[in-house]
Design an enzyme around this catalytic site. Structure first.
Site, mmCIF file in Angstrom:
data_model
loop_
_atom_site.group_PDB
_atom_site.id
_atom_site.type_symbol
_atom_site.label_atom_id
_atom_site.label_comp_id
_atom_site.label_asym_id
_atom_site.label_seq_id
_atom_site.Cartn_x
_atom_site.Cartn_y
_atom_site.Cartn_z
ATOM 1 N N SER A 1 1.291 -0.661 -0.342
ATOM 2 C CA SER A 1 0.156 0.229 0.237
ATOM 3 C C SER A 1 1.119 1.055 -0.219
ATOM 4 C CB SER A 1 -1.039 0.334 0.842
ATOM 5 O OG SER A 1 -1.114 1.406 0.988
ATOM 6 N N TYR B 1 -1.869 -2.103 10.506
ATOM 7 C CA TYR B 1 -2.490 -1.733 9.083
ATOM 8 C C TYR B 1 -0.863 -0.440 8.339
ATOM 9 C CZ TYR B 1 -3.734 -0.961 3.639
ATOM 10 O OH TYR B 1 -4.224 -1.137 2.496
ATOM 11 N N LYS C 1 1.831 -2.999 6.432
ATOM 12 C CA LYS C 1 2.598 -2.662 5.215
ATOM 13 C C LYS C 1 3.605 -2.309 5.416
ATOM 14 C CE LYS C 1 -1.814 -3.752 3.183
ATOM 15 N NZ LYS C 1 -1.816 -4.776 2.026
#
Length: 267
Positions: free
Chosen positions: A137, A150, A154
């Site tokens: 991401s 998150y 990532k």
């Protein structure tokens, strides 16, 4: 890299980027194992793709499931040439994220990549060819306002992809890392932080404010184009590269800017 005639596994392929990748790969002459936690969505996508696709349901954070994907691919189509570690989840918000939320994000967003590489890369080195595509991401290059698990996982996915390329790139193993911003998937419609609506709204607002929201199909096209050129970083939002350069050129200024951005988002 010419994809025609290759055999691929795509995880998280029941919807979103994964489903779009599966469609784009089959259109390009690839035979695909469509893998998803939800066996029904995997079967639906594989059914749309016809004889050149087969569905497998299961949690790709489990090494036995990944081994099954590889076995199915080899039985139905032949040795795996391309692996798309695309399955991903959000996680919790900040410091109040639970141990379970951290563990789940680490398992799916990072360790699933490690376990797949552990099973595939030795064989690729023997053959002198193979391609690993990690879906990370832009949060893995920059950060994700609203979700610590998150953002951290990532970053780790990007780091593992870098390590794979450095360690095995001279032995025929190609590696790319997909780092988009907003894409019209379930993560952007409420699943980024499913248990905290306020944090989820903040995270989604941050993504939508930062740039355009692309379709999964646009992202899939960008991935295949980047693979043809064997580019490591795949950036469907080209502005991410300048953001990343700004971060590296003056880290303190970038952090201050991110804090201002966060304050603005909170209104």
């Amino acid at each position: 890299m010419e994809i025609a005639g290759k055999v691929a596994i795509v995880t998280g392929a029941g919807a979103g980027i994964g489903a779009a990748l599966a469609h784009r790969l089959v259109a390009g002459g690839v035979r695909v194992v469509v893998a998803d936690l939800d066996p029904d969505t995997a079967a639906k996508v594989a059914g749309e793709l016809g004889a050149n696709a087969v569905a497998v349901g299961g949690d790709v954070g489990d090494e036995q499931v990944v081994a099954e994907l590889i076995a199915v691919a080899e039985r139905e189509f032949g040795p795996v040439d391309l692996y798309f570690a695309n399955a991903g989840i959000g996680g919790g918000p900040g410091l109040d994220s639970t141990e379970e939320q951290w563990a789940a994000a680490l398992n799916v967003n990072v360790m699933a990549h490690v376990r797949a590489a552990r099973l595939l890369v030795p064989g690729w080195v023997e053959r002198g060819s193979g391609y690993f595509v990690s879906t990370a991401s832009a949060a893995g290059l920059l950060t994700q306002i609203g979700s610590a698990p998150y953002s951290v996982t990532k970053h780790a996915a990007v780091g593992f992809a870098e390590w794979l390329s450095v360690t095995y790139g001279d032995q025929g193993v190609r590696v790319s890392c997909l780092c988009p911003m907003g894409v019209d998937t379930r993560l952007l419609t409420g699943e980024l932080i499913p248990d905290d609506p306020d944090a989820a709204a903040l995270a989604i607002k941050a993504v939508k404010t930062a740039g355009a929201v692309l379709s999964p199909e646009d992202v899939a096209d960008t991935v295949v184009e980047a693979m043809a050129a064997e580019h490591f970083l795949i950036l469907p939002h080209p502005e991410v590269l300048q953001m990343y350069r700004n971060k590296g050129s003056d880290y303190d200024r970038w952090l201050a800017g991110m804090r201002r951005f966060q304050t603005m988002l909170r209104g």
